[in-house]
Design an enzyme around this catalytic site. Structure first.
Site, PDB file in Angstrom:
ATOM      1  N   SER A  88       0.849  -1.063   0.047  1.00  0.00           N
ATOM      2  CA  SER A  88       0.124   0.105   0.080  1.00  0.00           C
ATOM      3  C   SER A  88       0.789   1.220   0.105  1.00  0.00           C
ATOM      4  O   SER A  88       1.995   1.062   0.350  1.00  0.00           O
ATOM      5  CB  SER A  88      -0.727   0.226   1.282  1.00  0.00           C
ATOM      6  OG  SER A  88      -1.457   1.204   1.419  1.00  0.00           O
ATOM      7  N   TYR A 143      -1.658  -0.590  10.417  1.00  0.00           N
ATOM      8  CA  TYR A 143      -1.456  -1.087   8.977  1.00  0.00           C
ATOM      9  C   TYR A 143      -0.491  -0.597   8.049  1.00  0.00           C
ATOM     10  O   TYR A 143       0.138  -1.285   7.327  1.00  0.00           O
ATOM     11  CB  TYR A 143      -3.040  -0.519   8.496  1.00  0.00           C
ATOM     12  CG  TYR A 143      -3.162  -0.932   7.011  1.00  0.00           C
ATOM     13  CD1 TYR A 143      -3.471  -2.223   6.573  1.00  0.00           C
ATOM     14  CD2 TYR A 143      -2.946  -0.162   5.567  1.00  0.00           C
ATOM     15  CE1 TYR A 143      -3.775  -2.854   5.545  1.00  0.00           C
ATOM     16  CE2 TYR A 143      -3.206  -0.541   4.480  1.00  0.00           C
ATOM     17  CZ  TYR A 143      -3.617  -1.771   4.587  1.00  0.00           C
ATOM     18  OH  TYR A 143      -3.848  -2.279   3.133  1.00  0.00           O
ATOM     19  N   LYS A 161       2.596  -2.725   6.026  1.00  0.00           N
ATOM     20  CA  LYS A 161       2.775  -2.432   4.451  1.00  0.00           C
ATOM     21  C   LYS A 161       3.970  -2.030   4.170  1.00  0.00           C
ATOM     22  O   LYS A 161       4.644  -2.292   3.257  1.00  0.00           O
ATOM     23  CB  LYS A 161       1.644  -1.461   4.054  1.00  0.00           C
ATOM     24  CG  LYS A 161       0.175  -2.281   4.180  1.00  0.00           C
ATOM     25  CD  LYS A 161       0.112  -3.487   3.269  1.00  0.00           C
ATOM     26  CE  LYS A 161      -1.202  -4.099   3.131  1.00  0.00           C
ATOM     27  NZ  LYS A 161      -1.185  -5.210   2.549  1.00  0.00           N
TER      28      LYS A 161
END
Length: 224
Positions: free
Chosen positions: A115, A128, A132
């Protein structure tokens, strides 16, 4: 390609496999449900793929979890552990299960869907983003290890894409405006636009590319 569709729930996997077979002929796709957090499930996914198609040439690690949104000071240990487990460790597990045959044949492409969150800070999805960024480093490390055996490992870093996974972001008008207003293309992405990047990395068109992160974000990371 002959394709194995895998996710936690069998129904959606079978629907996608059926759609592929209807379009391209029987036997082109199968569904093998698996929970990425369960090592035995991932091994079964690899074993059943080998049994059905004889080998694995391409691996796409696309599954991820994000059970928390908010300041990192508010995340629980269980939530942080789940993010790291599903988004990093499970990728490592599955790659290590699929890669030996690629290394033996001296041919293979591994694609990790990361991401743009791994490239920048964010006050809403910080944990998160940590996972990533780790995926990008996982790709770099394995690319260095396995390049001499002609096995390539790359990442795709999407921006915001209109999927169910990211619904809580793009359904929020304020967040949507924050993402789209500075972006040169002035919109969020569609799933097929990320699939195109995966096709490139899976195909012979990208045989001189390894250890890289391909950003597909409508230009949001190059705009202020």
């Amino acid at each position: 390609a002959q394709v194995v569709i895998s996710s936690r729930k069998a129904g959606p996997c079978e629907e996608v496999a059926a759609e592929i077979n209807a379009r391209y002929g029987p036997g082109r796709a199968i569904a093998v449900p698996a929970n990425i957090a369960e090592k035995a499930d991932l091994q079964r996914l690899v074993d059943e793929t080998n049994a059905a198609f004889g080998k694995i040439d391409i691996l796409v690690c696309n599954a991820a979890s994000n059970p928390y949104a908010g300041p990192m000071g508010g995340i629980t240990d269980d939530q942080f552990n789940k993010i790291l487990q599903n988004n990093v460790i499970s990728n490592h597990w599955l790659i290590q299960m699929a890669a030996p045959q690629m290394l033996e044949r001296r041919d293979g492409s591994i694609i990790i869907v990361s991401s743009i969150g791994g490239l920048r800070g964010n006050a809403l999805i910080g944990a998160y983003n940590v996972s990533k960024a780790a995926d990008m480093q996982l790709a770099r490390n394995l690319a260095v290890e396995w390049g001499p055996s002609n096995v390539r490992v790359n990442c795709i870093a999407p921006g915001l894409v209109q999927t169910d996974f990211a619904k809580y972001l793009w359904e929020n008008p304020e967040i949507l405006k924050t993402v789209t207003e500075p972006a040169p293309l002035k919109r969020i992405g569609q799933p097929h636009e990320i699939a195109g990047a995966a096709v490139y990395l899976a195909s012979p068109a990208s045989t001189f590319m390894t250890g890289q992160t391909l950003v597909v974000d409508g230009g949001v990371t190059i705009a202020w």
